[in-house]
Design an enzyme around this catalytic site. Structure first.
Site, PDB file in Angstrom:
ATOM      1  N   HIS A  34      10.940 -26.809 -55.056  1.00 22.78           N
ATOM      2  CA  HIS A  34       9.758 -26.412 -55.818  1.00 22.78           C
ATOM      3  C   HIS A  34       9.727 -24.902 -56.044  1.00 22.78           C
ATOM      4  O   HIS A  34       9.356 -24.433 -57.124  1.00 22.78           O
ATOM      5  CB  HIS A  34       8.490 -26.854 -55.081  1.00 22.78           C
ATOM      6  N   GLU A  37      11.803 -24.114 -58.871  1.00 17.08           N
ATOM      7  CA  GLU A  37      11.177 -24.488 -60.138  1.00 17.08           C
ATOM      8  C   GLU A  37      10.476 -23.278 -60.753  1.00 17.08           C
ATOM      9  O   GLU A  37      10.460 -23.104 -61.978  1.00 17.08           O
ATOM     10  CB  GLU A  37      10.188 -25.620 -59.891  1.00 17.08           C
ATOM     11  N   HIS A  38       9.894 -22.433 -59.909  1.00 11.67           N
ATOM     12  CA  HIS A  38       9.276 -21.199 -60.386  1.00 11.67           C
ATOM     13  C   HIS A  38      10.332 -20.162 -60.766  1.00 11.67           C
ATOM     14  O   HIS A  38      10.240 -19.515 -61.813  1.00 11.67           O
ATOM     15  CB  HIS A  38       8.385 -20.603 -59.288  1.00 11.67           C
ATOM     16  N   GLU A 114      -0.431 -21.681 -54.873  1.00 10.80           N
ATOM     17  CA  GLU A 114      -0.385 -23.113 -55.184  1.00 10.80           C
ATOM     18  C   GLU A 114      -0.612 -23.946 -53.922  1.00 10.80           C
ATOM     19  O   GLU A 114      -1.287 -24.984 -53.956  1.00 10.80           O
ATOM     20  CB  GLU A 114       0.952 -23.455 -55.839  1.00 10.80           C
TER      21      GLU A 114
END
Length: 414
Positions: A34, A37-38, A114
């Site tokens: 994840h 992903e950024h 997040e």
């Protein structure tokens, strides 16, 4: 590479699917997929983050990604004429991201925000708590986002190493749906991968199944919360996605809590007015699955809600479903399957996920035939096997300790 041509539309959805998700991360880099992903959109050798954003915005397209427990997908949705740009952008960010130290430090703060948002959302934190309790030490029991500790501790070297070792062509599937020509896509992808593909473009290997051994599982996960509601997930392990009972399980799930006519909706909401939101859900991974029931209610009603749900599950485990319930559930699944494929993005996702999970495509007709073939006896058998197991619960609400939970819930899981 797999495509579905839809000549009647003027757009294309294309995605690079990578058979790497949170279950593939060592605990020390939990959340790496994840985090990447950024990072992959922050810049490459050819483009910085602003250039990536400007190029996709200039054609009115969408460029995005998502991370799951067993895969990651980077995708674009553009006009058909802009497919070459979309493929070039996707290949650039997936294969040649810079992953600089400055970007790691910058995005670390974003990922931590997040995580804080997840913790503030009762349903999100509830789902992670339930997975951790039910699946225990199994890698699928860890949250996709990782933890604050793992995210703070991840170095640029660890992230870049995970990226270079895992994001390799043999783990990837390129899928596209829309007004697309398969030969054109193959040519564009070969160019975008810049010599990294073998002469014969084959399918990425599907993740193998097997008997999962769940270790360190718990019967109850309790997270104190100060909201106005109590949130409950109550469930059990279920067949994995390779199990032939999965179609009967889907029918069972639809009849239990998949719609307004389901037993859960009727008995919890319509007949008793105990909760606004109540439903059942399933997840099917390569080696384990789960079935769970969610309800959100006033804290003083949690005991009655839990009692109704447990009674319903036990009744279905013992008696199965009626012919009318099975027929209705099958109709709901058929309609949901077909209506869910009305846009190019959902069709692209079906293609890409199918290749990663099974190594082959299942036509809509084949899927519908599997649903139609489910019998009442098959549903009764899977209900007895799944719902007859001990239940695991996760609760988010104004409870500091298990002994503050209502007796109706405690006697089931404590």
């Amino acid at each position: 590479m797999v495509t579905e041509t839809l000549p009647a539309v003027r757009s294309v959805s294309v995605g690079i699917w990578i058979g790497v998700g949170s279950r593939d991360e060592p605990p020390t880099v939990a959340g790496a997929a994840h985090f990447l992903e950024h990072l992959l959109f922050k810049g490459t050798a050819r483009r910085n983050a602003q250039a990536i954003a400007e190029e996709i915005d200039a054609v009115g397209g969408e460029l995005n990604a998502f991370t799951a427990k067993e895969h990651t997908c980077y995708y674009a949705h553009v006009l058909d004429a802009d497919l070459p740009l979309a493929v070039d952008l996707l290949c650039d960010v997936v294969l040649d991201a810079a992953v600089t130290a400055a970007d790691v430090d910058l995005e670390r703060g974003v990922v931590l925000e997040e995580l804080a948002m997840r913790d503030d959302d009762p349903e999100d934190s509830l789902a992670d708590a339930f997975d951790a309790a039910l699946l225990g030490a199994h890698p699928l029991g860890r949250p996709v986002l990782g933890t604050e500790t793992s995210v703070r501790g991840m170095s640029r070297a660890a992230l870049r190493g995970f990226y270079r070792r895992r994001y390799t062509p043999e783990r990837m599937v390129v899928a596209a749906a829309g007004n697309v020509d398969h030969g054109q896509l193959v040519a564009l992808v070969r160019e975008g991968f810049r010599g990294r593909l073998s002469p014969e473009v084959g399918a990425a290997p599907a993740r193998a199944g097997g008997v999962s051994r769940l270790r360190g599982t718990r019967r109850l996960a309790l997270h104190a919360g100060d909201g106005e509601q109590a949130h409950l997930l109550l469930g059990t392990p279920a067949p994995d996605r390779h199990d032939e009972r999965r179609h009967a399980l889907a029918v069972l799930n639809a009849a239990l809590g998949g719609g307004m006519s389901s037993r859960l909706f009727q008995q919890v909401r319509e007949q008793r007015g105990l909760a606004y939101s109540v439903y059942s859900t399933t997840a099917a991974y390569a080696d384990v699955g789960l079935l769970a029931v969610y309800a959100g209610c006033a804290p003083e009603r949690l005991g009655e809600v839990a009692a109704v749900i447990v009674s319903l599950l036990r009744a279905v485990a013992a008696e199965g479903l009626s012919d009318a319930e099975v027929t209705r559930a099958k109709g709901q699944l058929r309609g949901g399957l077909v209506l869910g494929l009305e846009d190019t993005g959902s069709r692209m996702s079906r293609l890409g996920q199918g290749e990663l999970e099974r190594g082959r495509q299942r036509s809509v007709g084949e899927s519908l035939a599997h649903i139609d073939a489910v019998t009442r006896e098959q549903v009764a058998a899977v209900a007895a096997a799944v719902l007859g197991r001990p239940l695991t619960a996760a609760v988010v609400g104004p409870y500091a300790a298990p002994d503050e939970l209502p007796d109706e819930l405690r006697e089931v899981v404590v």
